[in-house]
Design a protein around this motif. Structure first.
Motif, mmCIF file in Angstrom:
data_model
loop_
_atom_site.group_PDB
_atom_site.id
_atom_site.type_symbol
_atom_site.label_atom_id
_atom_site.label_comp_id
_atom_site.label_asym_id
_atom_site.label_seq_id
_atom_site.Cartn_x
_atom_site.Cartn_y
_atom_site.Cartn_z
ATOM 1 N N SER A 122 0.836 -1.203 0.000
ATOM 2 C CA SER A 122 0.000 0.000 0.000
ATOM 3 C C SER A 122 0.871 1.254 0.000
ATOM 4 N N TYR A 127 0.076 -2.055 4.528
ATOM 5 C CA TYR A 127 -0.574 -3.277 4.084
ATOM 6 C C TYR A 127 0.193 -3.920 2.931
ATOM 7 N N ASN A 177 -4.645 3.150 0.216
ATOM 8 C CA ASN A 177 -5.008 3.049 1.627
ATOM 9 C C ASN A 177 -5.264 1.621 2.077
ATOM 10 N N ARG A 179 -7.623 -0.395 1.095
ATOM 11 C CA ARG A 179 -9.025 -0.804 1.139
ATOM 12 C C ARG A 179 -9.381 -1.796 0.043
ATOM 13 N N TYR A 180 -8.919 -1.560 -1.178
ATOM 14 C CA TYR A 180 -9.291 -2.392 -2.318
ATOM 15 C C TYR A 180 -8.126 -3.288 -2.738
ATOM 16 N N ASP A 194 -13.453 -5.224 -1.683
ATOM 17 C CA ASP A 194 -13.472 -4.076 -0.771
ATOM 18 C C ASP A 194 -13.304 -4.630 0.645
ATOM 19 N N ARG A 195 -12.148 -4.434 1.236
ATOM 20 C CA ARG A 195 -11.866 -4.999 2.563
ATOM 21 C C ARG A 195 -12.724 -4.349 3.635
ATOM 22 N N TRP A 196 -13.094 -3.101 3.470
ATOM 23 C CA TRP A 196 -13.873 -2.411 4.492
ATOM 24 C C TRP A 196 -15.311 -2.917 4.539
ATOM 25 N N LYS A 197 -15.869 -3.237 3.372
ATOM 26 C CA LYS A 197 -17.247 -3.721 3.323
ATOM 27 C C LYS A 197 -17.348 -5.231 3.241
ATOM 28 N N PRO A 314 -17.025 5.393 2.694
ATOM 29 C CA PRO A 314 -16.838 4.217 3.562
ATOM 30 C C PRO A 314 -18.109 3.834 4.262
#
Length: 314
Positions: A122, A127, A177, A179-180, A194-197, A314
């Motif tokens: 990242s 990450y 960041n 996230r993806y 999408d790691r956040w969702k 987000p």
């Protein structure tokens, strides 16, 4: 990035913010282990314990956007303590402190019983996404021999399974960041998670929503995760009018841009990592037309494609 073979081994350094692969013998002295590289300096990244030369082959994989962390894969067993698996591992070198960390490890920090060679880092270096065929990387993972994609959070020291619902995943790329994460899987399709969702979506879908009718590979992703690029032999990813070109025109591969407004589809149930390569909202899609004068290559010629995704909060 430029690669230079050096006999039986390869070492890579950082030079003025860029990445170089150099021969085993270096011209000039490297900086002390604790010194941060400055413009024009060359430092070796795959150094072993106490500054020793690595005892096996290494290859560069990338540098974080802030220029601090170098990412590489290596067969060397003397880069970190306790490396006894005699397999390819993924390492991150902090160019400011001179510390090397093995990041292709299980969630509990133990070394893997499987190879890892493809990885991405990242923007801030926190990450690292990597592919591996190792079993037991995370609790409850099925030992089915499939290659899977994981993300190691260097901040928390945890490893997360990304590819739940796809098989034989590899070639990960990660947004700035973290996230993806995009990757190849199944029959060489491209997916994005999408790691956040906790959602995963097929990227290589045709204009009618069907799966690509040819192989796709080498995904890359933009800093904010809104654009995914890849190459493909598929013939159904572009509108049909872009596939018509006079036979007399030169055969040129072209780049397509797909803009979509979508919500990620739910993740399919997880199945449960091959040895390294030798060194909704309802969607509405609009597709750009080919640049004037550009013609379409034959179906067997890989094309460079790009998908633009709307940014979501987000």
């Amino acid at each position: 990035m430029r690669r230079t073979d050096g006999g039986t081994g390869r070492r890579w350094q950082v030079c003025g913010g860029g990445v170089l692969a150099a021969a085993l013998l270096l011209a000039g002295a490297a900086l002390p282990a604790q010194a941060a590289p400055t413009r024009g300096d060359i430092v070796q990244v795959d150094l072993g314990l106490n500054g020793a030369q690595p005892d096996n082959w290494s290859e560069a994989l990338g540098v974080s956007a802030n220029g601090r962390y170098g990412l590489f894969t290596s067969l060397a067993a003397n880069l970190v303590p306790g490396d006894t698996n005699r397999l390819y591992d993924i390492f991150v070198r902090d160019l400011h402190t001179g510390r090397t960390e093995r990041v292709s490890v299980a969630d509990d920090g133990s070394q893997l019983d499987g190879s890892t060679s493809a990885a991405a880092i990242s923007g801030d270096g926190r990450y690292v996404a990597f592919g591996s065929d190792a079993p037991g990387v995370v609790p409850g993972q099925r030992a089915d021999g499939d290659r899977k994609v994981f993300v190691r959070d260097r901040g928390t020291g945890r490893t997360e399974l990304i590819t739940t619902g796809t098989r034989n995943a590899d070639s990960p790329a990660i947004s700035g960041n973290g996230r993806y994460v995009t990757y190849t899987a199944d029959r060489h399709d491209i997916y994005v998670t999408d790691r956040w969702k906790g959602t995963t979506r097929l990227v290589t879908a045709g204009t009618d929503g069907s799966r690509a009718d040819g192989d796709s590979a080498d995904p890359v992703i933009s800093e904010d995760g809104s654009v995914i690029g890849f190459r493909s032999k598929a013939t159904n990813l572009l509108p049909r009018d872009q596939d018509r070109a006079p036979a007399a025109q030169p055969r040129e591969a072209h780049t397509a841009l797909a803009k979509e407004v979508v919500a990620p589809a739910p993740v399919a149930p997880a199945p449960a990592g091959s040895k390294p390569p030798p060194p909704r909202r309802t969607s509405r899609s609009t597709r750009t037309t080919r640049a004037p004068g550009a013609s379409t290559a034959p179906a067997s010629t890989p094309r460079a494609c790009c998908e633009t995704r709307s940014r979501t909060r987000p």
